[in-house]
Structure formats: C-alpha cells, structure tokens
Scaffold this motif. Structure first.
Motif, short mmCIF file in Angstrom:
data_model
loop_
_atom_site.label_atom_id
_atom_site.label_comp_id
_atom_site.label_asym_id
_atom_site.label_seq_id
_atom_site.Cartn_x
_atom_site.Cartn_y
_atom_site.Cartn_z
N ASP A 2 38.14 29.46 49.86
CA ASP A 2 37.52 30.62 49.48
C ASP A 2 38.41 31.75 49.87
OD1 ASP A 2 35.05 29.28 48.96
OD2 ASP A 2 34.37 29.31 50.86
N VAL A 3 39.19 31.73 50.86
CA VAL A 3 39.96 32.79 50.95
C VAL A 3 40.83 32.91 49.89
CG1 VAL A 3 42.05 33.74 52.57
CG2 VAL A 3 39.94 32.49 53.72
N MET A 4 41.52 31.88 49.14
CA MET A 4 42.29 32.12 48.39
C MET A 4 41.57 32.55 47.17
SD MET A 4 44.96 28.96 46.75
CE MET A 4 45.24 28.93 45.23
N LYS A 5 40.43 32.40 46.93
CA LYS A 5 39.78 32.72 45.54
C LYS A 5 39.46 34.33 45.97
CE LYS A 5 37.21 28.71 44.38
NZ LYS A 5 35.80 28.24 44.20
N PHE A 10 40.66 39.95 44.58
CA PHE A 10 40.94 41.18 45.05
C PHE A 10 42.03 41.52 44.37
CE2 PHE A 10 43.62 43.93 47.57
CZ PHE A 10 42.96 44.99 47.58
N LYS A 11 43.29 40.92 44.12
CA LYS A 11 44.31 41.01 43.20
C LYS A 11 43.98 41.32 41.71
CE LYS A 11 47.72 38.60 45.70
NZ LYS A 11 48.66 37.08 45.75
N SER A 12 43.17 40.73 41.22
CA SER A 12 42.74 40.97 39.81
C SER A 12 41.89 42.25 39.71
CB SER A 12 41.63 39.69 39.25
OG SER A 12 42.71 38.50 39.25
N THR A 13 40.92 42.44 40.65
CA THR A 13 40.50 43.62 40.77
C THR A 13 41.10 44.90 40.76
OG1 THR A 13 38.21 42.57 41.57
CG2 THR A 13 38.55 45.16 41.92
N GLY A 133 51.70 51.48 39.48
CA GLY A 133 51.95 50.75 38.48
C GLY A 133 53.23 49.69 38.66
N GLY A 134 54.04 49.81 39.68
CA GLY A 134 55.12 48.80 39.85
C GLY A 134 54.46 47.74 40.66
N ILE A 135 53.41 48.30 41.88
CA ILE A 135 52.88 47.33 42.35
C ILE A 135 51.99 46.33 41.59
CG2 ILE A 135 51.15 46.77 44.36
CD1 ILE A 135 52.24 49.45 45.76
N ALA A 136 51.20 47.07 40.59
CA ALA A 136 50.02 46.11 39.89
C ALA A 136 50.99 45.37 38.96
CB ALA A 136 49.44 47.15 38.93
N ALA A 137 52.22 45.81 38.24
CA ALA A 137 52.71 44.81 37.50
C ALA A 137 53.29 43.71 38.31
CB ALA A 137 54.02 45.87 36.86
N VAL A 139 52.11 42.41 41.04
CA VAL A 139 50.77 41.58 41.38
C VAL A 139 50.49 40.62 40.06
CG1 VAL A 139 48.38 41.44 41.96
CG2 VAL A 139 50.42 42.87 43.20
N GLN A 140 50.56 41.42 39.00
CA GLN A 140 50.23 40.94 37.75
C GLN A 140 51.12 39.79 37.15
OE1 GLN A 140 47.20 40.76 35.82
NE2 GLN A 140 47.84 39.76 34.08
N SER A 141 52.01 39.97 37.27
CA SER A 141 53.15 38.86 36.90
C SER A 141 53.32 37.75 37.86
CB SER A 141 54.52 39.51 36.77
OG SER A 141 55.04 40.12 37.99
N SER A 142 52.94 38.07 39.08
CA SER A 142 52.85 36.81 39.95
C SER A 142 51.58 36.04 39.62
CB SER A 142 53.05 37.22 41.48
OG SER A 142 51.57 37.94 41.82
N ASN A 143 50.36 36.69 39.36
CA ASN A 143 49.22 36.22 38.96
C ASN A 143 49.40 35.20 37.63
OD1 ASN A 143 47.74 37.14 41.27
ND2 ASN A 143 46.62 38.71 39.91
N PHE A 144 50.26 35.89 36.89
CA PHE A 144 50.49 35.12 35.55
C PHE A 144 51.25 33.89 35.97
CE2 PHE A 144 53.30 34.58 31.73
CZ PHE A 144 52.16 34.61 30.83
N GLN A 145 52.29 33.99 36.63
CA GLN A 145 53.05 32.82 36.82
C GLN A 145 52.22 31.91 37.53
OE1 GLN A 145 56.28 34.24 39.15
NE2 GLN A 145 57.20 35.27 37.32
#
Length: 149
Positions: A2-5, A10-13, A133-137, A139-145
């Motif tokens: 649940d913590v991972m979800k 949170f990252k996606s939001t 933008g750098g942080i979001a990019a 986070v997004q790229s790590s989510n994508f991977q």
C-alpha cells in the motif's frame, strides 16, 4: 504494498500538477504573444540577440509553447513534454541572464501579467519553474522506466 501505491500515486499527482502549472503558464504566455503579436515582434526585433530572427521567433515561441502544452496533457508524451518544458525554461532563463549581464539595452518581450515583473523577478520566477520542471521530468522518467518493467 500500500505504501508503494501511495508513493506512486503521490508522484503521479505531483507530476500532473506541475504539468498543469506549465500548461497554464505556456498557454497564457502564448495567447498573450499572439494577441499582441505586432508588439511582441517589434520588441524581439529590438533584442540584441534575436533581432535577426524576430519574425521567426515571434511565431515559433508561442507555437512551441502550445505544442509543449499538448505534450504535457498527453500521458503518452508527458515525459517528452516535461523535458521540453524544462529545456524551454532553461533557454528563456539563459536569455534573461545574458540580457541582464551583457547587454546595454534590455527589451521587454513578455506579455500580460509577466510584463509587470522586473527582469530579476522574472529570473527568479523562471528558476522556480526550472526546478519544478526538472524534478517532475526526473520523477516522470523514473515512473516511465518503472512502468516499462
């Protein structure tokens, strides 16, 4: 589990909210430039760095801002959009820094509310967007991977 979800949620939001901030900024800026196109083009023509390219930059910048906004709203292209937004903000900020430190003439080519800022305020504003933008990019790229695994 649940913590991972929660962490992924949170990252996606967070990334989505940063995307909305960039979309708001870029659409507002693009519409301001298009609505006052002639003034924007003339101000660019006065720039010591951009005068030779003013006509192309006057159409290219708002077009690119709109394109990046579309990418940011698309889940499929969000990573590209975030890195593009980050890059565009770095370019804008570099331009401001160069004009402030190496030019005897400082033209104003911003529109709307942004035109009310001093150049130093605009520099800080842009730096905040670069950081977000750098942080979001990242986070997004790590989510994508992570999602590809």
């Amino acid at each position: 589990m649940d913590v991972m979800k929660i962490s992924i949620s949170f990252k996606s939001t967070f990334v989505y909210l940063i995307c909305l901030l960039f979309v708001s900024l870029f659409i507002y800026a693009a519409v301001s430039k298009i609505l006052d196109y002639e003034n924007f083009r003339v101000q660019l023509a006065q720039s010591p760095l951009l005068s030779a390219f003013a006509r192309y930059v006057a159409w290219g910048v708002p077009a690119f801002e709109i394109l990046i906004s579309i990418l940011l709203l698309s889940e499929k292209w969000r990573t590209v959009g975030l890195f593009s937004a980050f890059g565009l903000m770095v370019m804008f900020t570099t331009y401001i820094y160069i004009i402030l430190n190496f030019s005897s003439f400082v033209p104003c080519s911003c529109g709307g509310v942004l035109e009310k800022m001093t150049w130093n305020q605009h520099l800080v504003f842009n730096l905040a967007f670069i950081i977000l933008g750098g942080i979001a990019a990242l986070v997004q790229s790590s989510n994508f991977q992570y999602n590809l695994s």
